[in-house]
Design a protein around this motif. Sequence first.
Motif, PDB file in Angstrom:
ATOM      1  N   MET A   1       0.841  -1.192   0.000  1.00 37.32           N
ATOM      2  CA  MET A   1       0.000   0.000   0.000  1.00 37.32           C
ATOM      3  C   MET A   1       0.873   1.237   0.000  1.00 37.32           C
ATOM      4  N   LYS A   2       0.478   2.271  -0.737  1.00 38.86           N
ATOM      5  CA  LYS A   2       1.300   3.460  -0.903  1.00 38.86           C
ATOM      6  C   LYS A   2       0.458   4.708  -0.704  1.00 38.86           C
ATOM      7  N   GLN A   3       0.946   5.647   0.123  1.00 37.62           N
ATOM      8  CA  GLN A   3       0.307   6.949   0.250  1.00 37.62           C
ATOM      9  C   GLN A   3       0.848   7.858  -0.833  1.00 37.62           C
ATOM     10  N   LEU A   4      -0.053   8.508  -1.580  1.00 38.04           N
ATOM     11  CA  LEU A   4       0.346   9.293  -2.742  1.00 38.04           C
ATOM     12  C   LEU A   4       0.447  10.780  -2.462  1.00 38.04           C
ATOM     13  N   THR A   5      -0.335  11.296  -1.527  1.00 44.73           N
ATOM     14  CA  THR A   5      -0.335  12.726  -1.216  1.00 44.73           C
ATOM     15  C   THR A   5      -0.045  12.921   0.266  1.00 44.73           C
ATOM     16  N   PHE A   6       0.560  14.075   0.582  1.00 43.10           N
ATOM     17  CA  PHE A   6       0.991  14.322   1.961  1.00 43.10           C
ATOM     18  C   PHE A   6       0.689  15.740   2.436  1.00 43.10           C
ATOM     19  N   ALA A   7       0.273  16.630   1.553  1.00 43.11           N
ATOM     20  CA  ALA A   7       0.035  18.016   1.936  1.00 43.11           C
ATOM     21  C   ALA A   7      -1.087  18.102   2.968  1.00 43.11           C
ATOM     22  N   PRO A   8      -1.009  19.053   3.902  1.00 45.91           N
ATOM     23  CA  PRO A   8      -2.050  19.202   4.943  1.00 45.91           C
ATOM     24  C   PRO A   8      -3.304  19.889   4.404  1.00 45.91           C
ATOM     25  N   ARG A   9      -3.996  19.193   3.545  1.00 45.87           N
ATOM     26  CA  ARG A   9      -5.250  19.657   2.956  1.00 45.87           C
ATOM     27  C   ARG A   9      -5.977  18.415   2.452  1.00 45.87           C
ATOM     28  N   ASN A  10      -7.242  18.570   2.075  1.00 47.50           N
ATOM     29  CA  ASN A  10      -8.015  17.441   1.572  1.00 47.50           C
ATOM     30  C   ASN A  10      -7.780  17.245   0.080  1.00 47.50           C
ATOM     31  N   HIS A  11      -7.760  15.991  -0.340  1.00 49.77           N
ATOM     32  CA  HIS A  11      -7.605  15.607  -1.736  1.00 49.77           C
ATOM     33  C   HIS A  11      -8.827  14.760  -2.090  1.00 49.77           C
ATOM     34  N   GLN A  12      -9.582  15.183  -3.083  1.00 50.85           N
ATOM     35  CA  GLN A  12     -10.879  14.568  -3.355  1.00 50.85           C
ATOM     36  C   GLN A  12     -10.900  13.917  -4.730  1.00 50.85           C
ATOM     37  N   LEU A  13     -11.122  12.605  -4.763  1.00 54.43           N
ATOM     38  CA  LEU A  13     -11.312  11.876  -6.013  1.00 54.43           C
ATOM     39  C   LEU A  13     -12.789  11.849  -6.379  1.00 54.43           C
ATOM     40  N   THR A  14     -13.072  11.889  -7.680  1.00 59.52           N
ATOM     41  CA  THR A  14     -14.423  11.661  -8.164  1.00 59.52           C
ATOM     42  C   THR A  14     -14.664  10.160  -8.241  1.00 59.52           C
ATOM     43  N   ASN A  15     -15.916   9.756  -8.297  1.00 57.99           N
ATOM     44  CA  ASN A  15     -16.266   8.340  -8.162  1.00 57.99           C
ATOM     45  C   ASN A  15     -15.942   7.489  -9.384  1.00 57.99           C
ATOM     46  N   ILE A  16     -15.470   8.094 -10.480  1.00 64.09           N
ATOM     47  CA  ILE A  16     -15.111   7.352 -11.689  1.00 64.09           C
ATOM     48  C   ILE A  16     -14.182   8.224 -12.530  1.00 64.09           C
ATOM     49  N   ASN A  17     -13.372   7.578 -13.391  1.00 61.96           N
ATOM     50  CA  ASN A  17     -12.547   8.284 -14.380  1.00 61.96           C
ATOM     51  C   ASN A  17     -11.588   9.306 -13.769  1.00 61.96           C
ATOM     52  N   ALA A  18     -10.975   8.969 -12.654  1.00 66.55           N
ATOM     53  CA  ALA A  18      -9.974   9.868 -12.071  1.00 66.55           C
ATOM     54  C   ALA A  18      -8.565   9.580 -12.591  1.00 66.55           C
ATOM     55  N   TRP A  19      -8.346   8.421 -13.186  1.00 70.61           N
ATOM     56  CA  TRP A  19      -7.032   8.058 -13.724  1.00 70.61           C
ATOM     57  C   TRP A  19      -6.837   8.623 -15.123  1.00 70.61           C
ATOM     58  N   THR A  20      -5.602   8.980 -15.461  1.00 66.52           N
ATOM     59  CA  THR A  20      -5.276   9.288 -16.850  1.00 66.52           C
ATOM     60  C   THR A  20      -5.196   7.971 -17.628  1.00 66.52           C
ATOM     61  N   PRO A  21      -5.351   8.013 -18.955  1.00 66.83           N
ATOM     62  CA  PRO A  21      -5.395   6.772 -19.736  1.00 66.83           C
ATOM     63  C   PRO A  21      -4.159   5.894 -19.595  1.00 66.83           C
ATOM     64  N   ASP A  22      -2.996   6.496 -19.289  1.00 64.62           N
ATOM     65  CA  ASP A  22      -1.766   5.710 -19.158  1.00 64.62           C
ATOM     66  C   ASP A  22      -1.573   5.122 -17.763  1.00 64.62           C
ATOM     67  N   SER A  23      -2.540   5.311 -16.872  1.00 61.93           N
ATOM     68  CA  SER A  23      -2.502   4.767 -15.502  1.00 61.93           C
ATOM     69  C   SER A  23      -1.366   5.346 -14.663  1.00 61.93           C
ATOM     70  N   ARG A  24      -0.841   6.521 -15.034  1.00 62.20           N
ATOM     71  CA  ARG A  24       0.279   7.104 -14.305  1.00 62.20           C
ATOM     72  C   ARG A  24      -0.133   8.254 -13.391  1.00 62.20           C
ATOM     73  N   TRP A  25      -1.252   8.903 -13.641  1.00 63.01           N
ATOM     74  CA  TRP A  25      -1.674  10.072 -12.876  1.00 63.01           C
ATOM     75  C   TRP A  25      -3.089   9.890 -12.357  1.00 63.01           C
ATOM     76  N   LEU A  26      -3.341  10.460 -11.178  1.00 66.63           N
ATOM     77  CA  LEU A  26      -4.675  10.562 -10.609  1.00 66.63           C
ATOM     78  C   LEU A  26      -5.065  12.025 -10.514  1.00 66.63           C
ATOM     79  N   ALA A  27      -6.223  12.374 -11.059  1.00 66.52           N
ATOM     80  CA  ALA A  27      -6.715  13.748 -10.987  1.00 66.52           C
ATOM     81  C   ALA A  27      -7.606  13.909  -9.758  1.00 66.52           C
TER      82      ALA A  27
END
Length: 420
Positions: A1-27
């Motif tokens: 398991m890996k933590q991706l973000t660390f800044a002291p603020r909230n990071h919000q994913l949408t319920n679908i299609n948050a990945w870029t097509p190459d599977s390298r980035w999360l929006a």
Amino acid sequence: MKQLTFAPRNHQLTNINAWTPDSRWLAFDVRPSGASFTGETIERVNVETGEVQVVYRAQHGAHVGVVTVNPKPPERYVFIHGPENPDADWQYDFHHRRGVVVHDGRASNLDAMDITAPFTPGALRGGSHVHVWSQDGSRLSFTYNDSVLHALSPELDLRNVGVALPYAPVHPRGNHPREYAGSHWCVLVSCTTPQPRPGSDEINRAYEEGWVGAEGYLKPDGTRQRWALAFIGDTLSKQGEKVPELFIVDLPQDEAAWKQPGEAPLEGTPDTLPAPPAGVMQRRLTFTHNCRYPGLATSPRHWVRSSPDGRHLAFLMRDENGVAQLWLVSPNGGDPRQLTRCTGVDSAFTWHPCGDFIGFVQGRRIVMCNAQTGDLVILTGEQPVAPAPDAVLFSPDGKKIAWMQDVDGFRQLMMTETMC
């Protein structure tokens, strides 16, 4: 398991299609969790290096959030955008927001706004939100609230499901300073009524929609329905109680059909909502009024999700013990099949790209469920706190799964391997 973000603020994913097509980035967006909509940036994180980039920054007092990524290259981002220069008469609300698309660093409005009669076909008269690309990346679904009817009577401003298509741009006349052009032809596809007849198939709210199949679904006669959306619709029982049921709308194939009015004007009138194009067919798929626990589960909040092959629609419904479980039903209708028989499904969910698994939160861990047997594959150990229920997202290559989790008081993005 890996933590991706660390800044002291909230990071919000949408319920679908948050990945870029190459599977390298999360929006993601940075609005506080809960109902507050005060984020100013759309950002993305590289899941390999941890690098964070700003995709878009709002200006002039506007706020943004709920970003999704086109599943096909090149990368395109779409998100909810609140009004610039908000004032006492026009500020962020369900009926005062729009979609904005960012491509190659350039932003453009997705939906046009026209709030002065006579209205413009292909434009909306209110707020679009939670914009979701079809699996081929050609069009988007959204939910919608109407500013014209909200001003007339808030009870008439019913939530509906709409579609944005690349048959535009649309240019309203601009008779109001809050009107603007949009890049896509936008129409509503659901039918609602303020006062559904108890015990009928009528609904007063359509929401939590999902595209059906990567290429639609097969009908019983063997023909393919290329475009369809499934959604939750609020019916009334014979006793007048709200019962959320599953619905589907079959949608037109070609551009001309999308621009042909049905029983009422596409653009609406001063006292009626915009109406679906000709040929849009709305059907009810579940009939739970007489069940021990009627209706689809509303907690946890979830969105209807189709298997990639379009054979199964997945949704949450309570079992005989009142526990939210995954159920499957065909887009053609029939009896739903209970898939899980666990201690409960505790989040929204998504299908693995191969169609063999569904991922979700179960208790304080991330699991995926075999879509044939209902057996659970445990992906993480018990976490200190339960993962956030909003989103559990497989990467396009199927090798990773992402979610949100509270760490030291802030919502952070997490990821683990799927072993698929």
